[in-house]
Structures are given as structure tokens and as C-alpha cells.
Design a protein around this motif. Sequence first.
Motif, PDB file in Angstrom:
ATOM      1  N   ARG A  64       0.887  -1.464  -0.186  1.00 62.58           N
ATOM      2  CA  ARG A  64      -0.025   0.322   0.074  1.00 62.58           C
ATOM      3  C   ARG A  64       0.748   1.289  -0.205  1.00 62.58           C
ATOM      4  N   ALA A 255      -5.801  -2.576   4.954  1.00 65.48           N
ATOM      5  CA  ALA A 255      -4.310  -1.862   4.571  1.00 65.48           C
ATOM      6  C   ALA A 255      -4.737  -2.422   2.847  1.00 65.48           C
ATOM      7  N   ARG A 256      -5.451  -3.061   2.252  1.00 64.46           N
ATOM      8  CA  ARG A 256      -5.661  -3.473   0.401  1.00 64.46           C
ATOM      9  C   ARG A 256      -7.359  -2.490   1.075  1.00 64.46           C
ATOM     10  N   THR A 258      -8.790   0.914   0.020  1.00 65.76           N
ATOM     11  CA  THR A 258      -8.200   2.214  -0.296  1.00 65.76           C
ATOM     12  C   THR A 258      -9.831   2.742  -0.750  1.00 65.76           C
TER      13      THR A 258
END
Length: 361
Positions: A64, A255-256, A258
Motif C-alpha cells: 500500500r 491495508a488492501r 483503499t
Amino acid sequence: MTENRHGGDIYAEDLPAEPLDFSASINPLGMPEGVRRAAKQALSGCVHYPDPTCRALRQAIAQREQMDADQIFCSNGAADVLYRLLLALRPKKILLPAPTFAEYAQAATLVGSEIIRFPLQQSDCFAVPERFWDAVTAEIDLVVVCNPNNPTGQAMPKWLVKKGIERCAATGTRLLVDECFYDFLDEPEQHTVADGIIGNPQLIVLRSFTKMYAMPGLRLGYCLSSDICLLESLYDMGAPWSVSVIAQACGVAAARDTEFPARTRQYIARQRAYLQQGLQELGLFVVPGKANFLLCKNEVIPDLTQEMRKKGVLIRSCSNFPGLDERWFRVAVRTDAENAALLRTLRELKIQKEGVKLWQR
């Protein structure tokens, strides 16, 4: 028993079962479904010890942030990372703006640091001025700035933080930039200095999943640094297995994701404007913050924090922030209905207090 210095204490016996909590600045949209699903799926893995170095989580954050996984350290919340950093660095002198997050001073006191405070001015709405960096000398071992600042909500532009990076590089001073609320800013890329980690070993960036992904109960924070030796030392500054199996799984999912922060920023911007206007109409001074909370000065309603508490509404008293006093409080930006309820309760208290004054005349 130690008094809770922070917001979010909804467990006190004098509160209703579900108080309206404006004292903790958590995403009002709640935990995203992908993170919630990851928590459920991770339950079966709890028969094993968690990964002590959070390999999958650090790799997800690295992808990220477009950096190497060995430039990331994860632990049991940003506060835990902060304490580990102070224990590892043990700065003799630490420079802090005032007001700012009280835990910096608490951690500094734990390791015996001398605290130098740079007072921010109400006349400037507590913005950190460019001359703040002039206070950084070779005698200062560590500077900590919160961007956006807690509790003021003021954000430093990237150029101003970079000026600090340059100043700290010249004086040999470590710089810790706390960006735990950065992803609530309208344009976070105009403020973050995470992309400046490479080539600046004196720079450390502190982050958290807690606020944006509404997971304070899971405890998950991390820091970024190109000083690999420093990050390696942090594992020895606290207990092992500090990040649970469930927290690591949720961190990977967060974290994946967005899209969720982008949607949140749009929602927060609308609600922040609505809440700020409503607070100002009640006669309160409101610092025009840029995050998901607002700092207010109350000279209208006596004993406001306790009076709101009696009504089942929690606000964050800021009397324990150096540079502020009992007149100051912070409120989170919540949902449309919750924000309306807060304003309604404040309005009722104001009318009640004004009626008492008229009767006393």
C-alpha cells in the motif's frame, strides 16, 4: 484507580447502556465489511500463536505504501509503538508543540526525558508556525509533531513538515511525525511525509488502523522508518506476540481497502462543516480543524462535560492538555443523526442555563 485521560470510556457505571460517545474520534461509518469478515475468518487461527513479526501484515502495508516490508514495525496500537520508540531512543530532551496529544509527554516522562514545549497560539487557531522548527537545536534529541494535530485538528502542509525534516537532519535530531488521523484529511497526500522515509533515517512516521477502520478494540498501529536497526530494536522493547491473530488479519484486509477511506473523507467533510456551523451558532469558539474532530472553547455552559454526561453524551474534556484549560473540549464528527443529537443536547443545556440566570435576576 488511575483516571482515564482519554476519550472512549463508555464502561462507567453512571452511564446508560449505550451512551452517545463523542469523546473518541472513530470513523462514524463503522468497521468496513471486509475487515469485519476478516475478523470472523481469523477466529479458527486463534489456536496458534500470532506471527511475532507480522509478516503478512507488514507486506500488505508495504504494498500500500510502496516501500519495503522491513521498513515497517507493527504493534498493539499506535500508543504501544510510541512507548517502544521512546524506550528504544531514550531521548534526553524532547520538543513538543502545546497543545498536542498528551501521551507523548507521558511516554517521555517514563524514560526520564526533559520536555520542552513550544506554545501554540489561539490567535493562530493553534496552527504550528514555521518558526517552530527554529526551536530544534543540536541539544534536542527528539521532536514529535502530530499531523493533523490532536486535539486541534490543524494540519501542517507537506512543505512545512519537510522543512522540519531538513532542520532535524542538520541538527542530528530524530523526528517522529504522528499521522494517525492523516487519512481523514480532504487531501491526505498533501500532508503525509511517508514518501520521505527513504534517505531520511532520522524520520519516523507513526500510523494507526484504529481511527479510520473503526477497530480500537482490536489495537493495531505501526510505524515507518528507513532505520532498520531501530525497528529491529522495537521488538525487544515490549512483550512478544503483541499483535493478535485477529488484529493481523483485520490489518491485512484494511491495508488492501483503499475505497473505504475515500468514501469516509467525503462523508466527514460534509458532517464536519454541519457540526462546526451548529457549534458556532450556539456561541462556542470552534477551531476550524481538518480532521474528524473539532476543538471548541466553551464560555456559555458551566460544567459542560459533566452536564453532558448526565444526559448520556460523552465529550472529551481538554483540561489535561498543556496550553488548554477546563473551558476547552473536543468532539468527534459522527453521523448526521448523532451530530444533530449533540447539537440538540447542547442547545437544551444552553436554554436551561439562560433560564436559570433570568430567574436569578
